[in-house]
Enzyme design. Structure first.
Site, PDB file in Angstrom:
ATOM      1  N   LYS A   1       0.830  -1.198   0.000  1.00 60.28           N
ATOM      2  CA  LYS A   1       0.000   0.000   0.000  1.00 60.28           C
ATOM      3  C   LYS A   1       0.870   1.256   0.000  1.00 60.28           C
ATOM      4  O   LYS A   1       2.072   1.184   0.211  1.00 60.28           O
ATOM      5  CB  LYS A   1      -0.944  -0.002   1.210  1.00 60.28           C
ATOM      6  CG  LYS A   1      -1.951  -1.150   1.184  1.00 60.28           C
ATOM      7  CD  LYS A   1      -2.912  -1.059  -0.008  1.00 60.28           C
ATOM      8  CE  LYS A   1      -3.558  -2.371  -0.349  1.00 60.28           C
ATOM      9  NZ  LYS A   1      -4.788  -2.626   0.350  1.00 60.28           N
TER      10      LYS A   1
HETATM   11  C1  LIG Z   1      -5.859  -3.116   0.754  1.00 58.86           C
HETATM   12  C2  LIG Z   1      -7.198  -2.516   0.808  1.00 58.86           C
HETATM   13  C3  LIG Z   1      -8.004  -2.611   1.957  1.00 58.86           C
HETATM   14  C4  LIG Z   1      -7.676  -3.444   3.180  1.00 58.86           C
HETATM   15  O1  LIG Z   1      -6.423  -3.341   3.666  1.00 58.86           O
HETATM   16  P1  LIG Z   1      -5.701  -4.584   4.392  1.00 58.86           P
HETATM   17  O2  LIG Z   1      -4.755  -3.923   5.328  1.00 58.86           O
HETATM   18  O3  LIG Z   1      -5.030  -5.356   3.297  1.00 58.86           O
HETATM   19  O4  LIG Z   1      -6.756  -5.389   5.090  1.00 58.86           O
HETATM   20  C5  LIG Z   1      -9.224  -1.951   1.959  1.00 58.86           C
HETATM   21  N1  LIG Z   1      -9.645  -1.291   0.886  1.00 58.86           N
HETATM   22  C6  LIG Z   1      -8.924  -1.188  -0.247  1.00 58.86           C
HETATM   23  C7  LIG Z   1      -9.461  -0.407  -1.389  1.00 58.86           C
HETATM   24  C8  LIG Z   1      -7.685  -1.819  -0.332  1.00 58.86           C
HETATM   25  O5  LIG Z   1      -6.974  -1.741  -1.470  1.00 58.86           O
END
Ligand SMILES: *Cc1c(COP(=O)(O)O)cnc(C)c1O
Length: 214
Positions: free
Chosen positions: A149
């Protein structure tokens, strides 16, 4: 470690323009905690983006929450005020909106709809609308700190909210969780293996096999 986490939460909250931030296991964990803290249960409806991370939806649907998709705009791929309004019903308890790829959706407009707005900021830490950080508009927001991310911390997530009562309910739920070093160590090890794999030359053929679809 508790003092470090608390300091991180305070800094994160200040950076995102909200009074409360809770460090949690993942963005998904933050979403589940927000939904639980809002008292949303089986039979209630949540409006969700027609285009978002697919894994989020079974987390809500699996609890019997009825998911009502709102169509996305052809330019931004975010939901619009009009598409969310069309998805509202008397059973709607919240609207989940994502700021896809870091581009803010019309948060100010969505806040005017009279239904609690949950902001999915997994892609958008640091993005802002008219100088105000996303995540500070709705009733609560989820952030992801996964390795893939925008704001990566090798896993984890943050729940941010300007609602003191909601933050207190979340903290009470977190306090009831069993604590131990091993689950965190296990996650770190798995992440390390995943990262090593994704960065290795072996990943390209493997990805073609897993995601190629022929
Ligand atoms: C990655 C993601 C999440 C959730 O994040 P995690 O930490 O992987 O659980 C939620 N919404 C979107 C749009 C994402 O890309």
């Amino acid at each position: 470690a508790a003092a470090e986490v608390a300091a991180f939460e305070d800094e994160f909250a200040a950076a995102m323009g909200v009074p409360h931030a809770c460090a949690v296991a993942s963005g998904r964990d933050a979403l589940c905690l927000i939904v639980a803290a809002l008292g949303i249960v089986a039979g209630d409806e949540i409006v969700v983006p027609a285009y978002t991370l697919g894994e989020l939806l079974p987390l809500l649907g699996g609890r019997g929450i009825v998911l009502v998709p709102a169509d996305v705009d052809g330019d931004s791929y975010n939901v619009s005020v009009a598409s969310v309004r069309a998805a509202l019903s008397p059973r709607t308890r919240a609207v989940l909106a994502v700021h896809l790829l870091g581009a803010p959706c019309d948060v100010a407009g969505l806040c005017q709809l009279g239904v609690p707005l949950i902001e999915d900021c997994a892609h958008a830490p640091g993005a802002s609308v008219a100088g105000r950080p996303v995540g500070s508009f709705g009733v609560a927001a989820l952030f992801s700190l996964e390795a893939n991310k925008a704001l990566a911390a090798f896993g984890g997530g943050v729940l941010a909210t300007r609602d003191a009562a909601l933050a207190a309910r979340v903290r009470a739920m977190l306090a009831g969780r069993p604590r131990g070093e091993w689950p965190a160590m296990k996650k770190m090890l798995l992440k390390w293996v995943e990262e090593a794999l994704v960065r290795s030359p072996m990943y390209a053929p493997l990805a073609r096999l897993m995601f190629g679809g022929g």
